[in-house]
Design a protein around this motif. Structure first.
Motif, PDB file in Angstrom:
ATOM      1  N   SER A  49     -40.518  25.880   4.580  1.00 20.67           N
ATOM      2  CA  SER A  49     -41.801  26.125   3.909  1.00 20.67           C
ATOM      3  C   SER A  49     -42.108  24.896   3.078  1.00 20.67           C
ATOM      4  N   ILE A  50     -43.293  24.340   3.275  1.00 15.13           N
ATOM      5  CA  ILE A  50     -43.644  23.105   2.560  1.00 15.13           C
ATOM      6  C   ILE A  50     -44.753  23.416   1.557  1.00 15.13           C
ATOM      7  N   PRO A  51     -44.452  23.334   0.253  1.00  9.51           N
ATOM      8  CA  PRO A  51     -45.512  23.574  -0.729  1.00  9.51           C
ATOM      9  C   PRO A  51     -46.426  22.353  -0.845  1.00  9.51           C
ATOM     10  N   LEU A  52     -47.728  22.591  -0.774  1.00  5.65           N
ATOM     11  CA  LEU A  52     -48.682  21.473  -0.902  1.00  5.65           C
ATOM     12  C   LEU A  52     -49.625  21.739  -2.067  1.00  5.65           C
ATOM     13  N   ARG A  53     -49.655  20.825  -3.035  1.00  4.07           N
ATOM     14  CA  ARG A  53     -50.617  20.907  -4.141  1.00  4.07           C
ATOM     15  C   ARG A  53     -51.952  20.376  -3.616  1.00  4.07           C
ATOM     16  N   ARG A  54     -52.955  21.262  -3.483  1.00  3.88           N
ATOM     17  CA  ARG A  54     -54.268  20.839  -2.980  1.00  3.88           C
ATOM     18  C   ARG A  54     -54.996  20.040  -4.049  1.00  3.88           C
ATOM     19  N   ASP A  55     -56.024  19.314  -3.623  1.00  4.38           N
ATOM     20  CA  ASP A  55     -56.768  18.466  -4.563  1.00  4.38           C
ATOM     21  C   ASP A  55     -57.412  19.281  -5.687  1.00  4.38           C
ATOM     22  N   ASP A  56     -57.700  20.572  -5.406  1.00  2.00           N
ATOM     23  CA  ASP A  56     -58.342  21.395  -6.445  1.00  2.00           C
ATOM     24  C   ASP A  56     -57.317  22.031  -7.391  1.00  2.00           C
ATOM     25  N   GLY A  57     -56.033  21.653  -7.233  1.00  9.39           N
ATOM     26  CA  GLY A  57     -55.000  22.161  -8.139  1.00  9.39           C
ATOM     27  C   GLY A  57     -54.257  23.374  -7.616  1.00  9.39           C
ATOM     28  N   SER A  58     -54.787  24.029  -6.563  1.00  8.40           N
ATOM     29  CA  SER A  58     -54.113  25.224  -6.038  1.00  8.40           C
ATOM     30  C   SER A  58     -52.892  24.825  -5.210  1.00  8.40           C
ATOM     31  N   LEU A  59     -51.999  25.797  -4.997  1.00 11.13           N
ATOM     32  CA  LEU A  59     -50.786  25.529  -4.220  1.00 11.13           C
ATOM     33  C   LEU A  59     -50.850  26.315  -2.912  1.00 11.13           C
ATOM     34  N   GLU A  60     -50.582  25.613  -1.807  1.00 11.30           N
ATOM     35  CA  GLU A  60     -50.587  26.289  -0.506  1.00 11.30           C
ATOM     36  C   GLU A  60     -49.256  25.997   0.188  1.00 11.30           C
ATOM     37  N   ILE A  61     -48.739  26.997   0.894  1.00  7.19           N
ATOM     38  CA  ILE A  61     -47.453  26.830   1.585  1.00  7.19           C
ATOM     39  C   ILE A  61     -47.703  26.695   3.090  1.00  7.19           C
ATOM     40  N   PHE A  62     -47.162  25.643   3.680  1.00  5.55           N
ATOM     41  CA  PHE A  62     -47.285  25.437   5.123  1.00  5.55           C
ATOM     42  C   PHE A  62     -45.919  25.598   5.788  1.00  5.55           C
TER      43      PHE A  62
ATOM     44  N   SER B 199     -57.624  16.512   2.807  1.00  3.93           N
ATOM     45  CA  SER B 199     -58.047  15.165   2.416  1.00  3.93           C
ATOM     46  C   SER B 199     -56.903  14.205   2.741  1.00  3.93           C
ATOM     47  N   ARG B 200     -57.156  12.918   2.661  1.00  8.95           N
ATOM     48  CA  ARG B 200     -56.092  11.947   2.979  1.00  8.95           C
ATOM     49  C   ARG B 200     -54.919  12.064   2.005  1.00  8.95           C
ATOM     50  N   LEU B 201     -55.239  12.307   0.741  1.00 10.05           N
ATOM     51  CA  LEU B 201     -54.166  12.454  -0.252  1.00 10.05           C
ATOM     52  C   LEU B 201     -53.337  13.700   0.029  1.00 10.05           C
ATOM     53  N   GLU B 202     -54.023  14.782   0.447  1.00  4.26           N
ATOM     54  CA  GLU B 202     -53.294  16.019   0.769  1.00  4.26           C
ATOM     55  C   GLU B 202     -52.391  15.793   1.980  1.00  4.26           C
ATOM     56  N   LEU B 203     -52.916  15.042   2.949  1.00  4.41           N
ATOM     57  CA  LEU B 203     -52.133  14.755   4.155  1.00  4.41           C
ATOM     58  C   LEU B 203     -50.888  13.942   3.808  1.00  4.41           C
ATOM     59  N   GLU B 204     -51.050  12.994   2.892  1.00  4.03           N
ATOM     60  CA  GLU B 204     -49.876  12.204   2.480  1.00  4.03           C
ATOM     61  C   GLU B 204     -48.856  13.111   1.776  1.00  4.03           C
ATOM     62  N   ARG B 205     -49.328  13.964   0.862  1.00  5.25           N
ATOM     63  CA  ARG B 205     -48.395  14.842   0.136  1.00  5.25           C
ATOM     64  C   ARG B 205     -47.679  15.792   1.096  1.00  5.25           C
ATOM     65  N   LEU B 206     -48.429  16.297   2.105  1.00  4.88           N
ATOM     66  CA  LEU B 206     -47.819  17.218   3.069  1.00  4.88           C
ATOM     67  C   LEU B 206     -46.756  16.485   3.905  1.00  4.88           C
TER      68      LEU B 206
END
Ligand code: NAD
Length: 426
Positions: free
Chosen positions: A38-51, A113-120
């Motif tokens: 499970s990969i936690p991703l901090r979205r640009d709007d501050g929310s957390l999503e698990i992939f 977003s590109r930043l989200e893709l990098e964090r993921l």
């Protein structure tokens, strides 16, 4: 039928034509290791999503496992296992010192977003770092991952290891240890396979009409190589649809438009370079059923199934995508005399130049584009001829011949480590 069971049917078919110990067969039936994270991703709007992410090491008898990472909403463990299974055979067919692996994240990267893709991407490496490594399991690009994603992954792994580790990922940009020719390697390898095999069917490029499904890294580059070599590429498509011109498309201008606008749709518009030639828009399903000499599925798996196999008119299919033809469709195509050259041979140029990249990373000595291309060509032609020879000698389908070729190498290595017969005789 699930995709992994479908992939295994190919093994069953090949086993009818090759003598292999029961031990080797048992070893090849199931993956060595499956990892789900499970990969936690901090979205640009501050929310957390698990992939959900996966990495499968199918078999490492012949060397460290090797395989791409896919970002797609349809990624499942079964799909990743199938892709890792195919990689095992692909590496053996090309005689690379690797086993098969694969990875993926269930995500639509177009929604990040590109930043989200990098964090993921970095989060994926954090989650699987203990499972991979330059001598263990080596990553590469696949659908919707590219050189930049590979660079983030290599950088993250190096950070975790506290040392520059370019050999853990291939398909990197040149500036961080990539190889010349990696970006075009899959298409170039497929091109060498086509060029080696078409003369055997007395076909000349100028009389060969080609349809290519999928206009990404592999499909668009191959369409351009074929166009330059004089083939008539009459149809191409992407996820949004396709275009068809019976007299042949001007592929460089289609590519320029796709690059500029990111959509095949844009080339439909009036006033574009492509509108200089008359063409019509078609769906992906229609493209597959066109009256062409050579069909190249270069998008995703399960495109030619028992639903549409009987409608395929092309006498020759070259699988650039992984698994575009299902086992059930294979049987129908074979009955109607269609020859399918399989993914594990046709698209192996990518992993071959990935291997070259890994070798260069280990040596710290880098080759010219010409050196890479010459070595790729030599290997693709040699193994294509070997598969062709097996087809003729054993009177078997191209796919079965490729599996037999790979199985002979895999079997030899598994048996070299001792079989039931060896231990019982002792
Ligand atoms: P890519 O992401 O660059 O391109 C994929 C293309 O397929 C895009 O044009 C996309 O629009 C299109 N597509 C997606 N869904 C589609 C649909 N439903 N119908 C028609 N087109 C659709 O990916 P790629 O690297 O070119 O990979 C394509 C295939 O080749 C995959 O099966 C991949 O596993 C295989 N492959 C790629 C490499 C490589 O080095 N890139 C190596 C071996 C195999």
């Amino acid at each position: 039928m699930d995709i992994f069971a479908d992939a295994q049917q190919r093994l069953d078919e090949a086993l009818k034509h090759v003598k292999l110990s029961d031990d080797a067969i048992a070893r090849l039936r199931s993956p060595k290791a499956n990892l789900q994270v499970s990969i936690p991703l901090r979205r640009d709007d501050g929310s957390l999503e698990i992939f959900q992410g996966y990495r499968v090491r199918y078999d490492d008898t012949r060397g460290p496992t090797k395989g791409g990472v896919r970002y797609h909403p349809g990624v499942t463990l079964g799909e990743v296992q199938s892709l890792a299974f195919w990689m095992t055979f692909k590496c053996a067919v090309l005689d690379l010192p690797y086993g098969g692996g694969k990875g993926g994240i269930t995500v639509n990267p177009k929604e990040l977003s590109r930043l989200e893709l990098e964090r993921l991407s970095r989060g994926y490496i954090d989650a699987i770092a203990d499972f991979i490594g330059p001598d263990r399991d080596i990553l590469a690009p696949d659908v919707y991952t590219n050189a930049m994603v590979m660079s983030w992954m290599m950088d993250q792994y190096s950070t975790i290891q506290r040392k520059f580790s370019p050999g853990v990922v291939t398909g990197k940009p040149l500036a961080v240890g990539g190889s010349q020719g990696r970006d075009t390697a899959t298409a170039m390898g497929a091109f060498f396979t086509i060029q080696t095999l078409l003369p055997k069917y007395d076909r000349l490029p100028e009389n060969t009409r080609v349809a290519v499904q999928g206009f990404g890294n592999a499909g668009a580059t191959l369409a351009e190589l074929l166009h330059k070599a004089g083939y008539k590429v009459v149809a191409v498509s992407d996820s949004k649809g396709g275009i068809y011109a019976p007299q042949g498309l001007d592929i460089p201008s289609v590519r320029a438009h796709k690059n500029a606008t990111r959509a095949m749709e844009a080339v439909y518009c009036e006033g574009s370079v492509c509108s200089l030639r008359s063409r019509e828009t078609i769906t992906n399903a229609e493209l597959l059923e066109l009256e062409v000499d050579l069909l190249v599925p270069a998008a995703l798996e399960n495109q030619i199934t028992e639903e549409n196999a009987a409608n395929i008119k092309a006498p020759l299919i070259f699988e650039v995508a992984n698994g575009p033809v299902t086992a059930a469709a294979d049987a129908i195509l074979q009955r109607q005399g269609t020859t399918v050259f399989p993914d594990i041979l046709v698209n192996a140029g990518g992993v071959t130049v990935s291997y070259f990249e890994w070798v260069q990373n280990r040596n710290g000595l880098y080759w010219t584009a010409e050196e890479v291309q010459d070595r790729l060509k030599a290997r693709m032609v040699k193994e294509t001829e070997a598969v062709w020879k097996l087809m003729q000698e054993k009177d078997i389908a191209a796919r079965t011949a490729a599996y037999v070729h790979g199985l002979q190498r895999l079997g030899e290595t598994i048996e070299a480590k001792g079989t039931r017969d060896y231990y019982q005789q002792g």
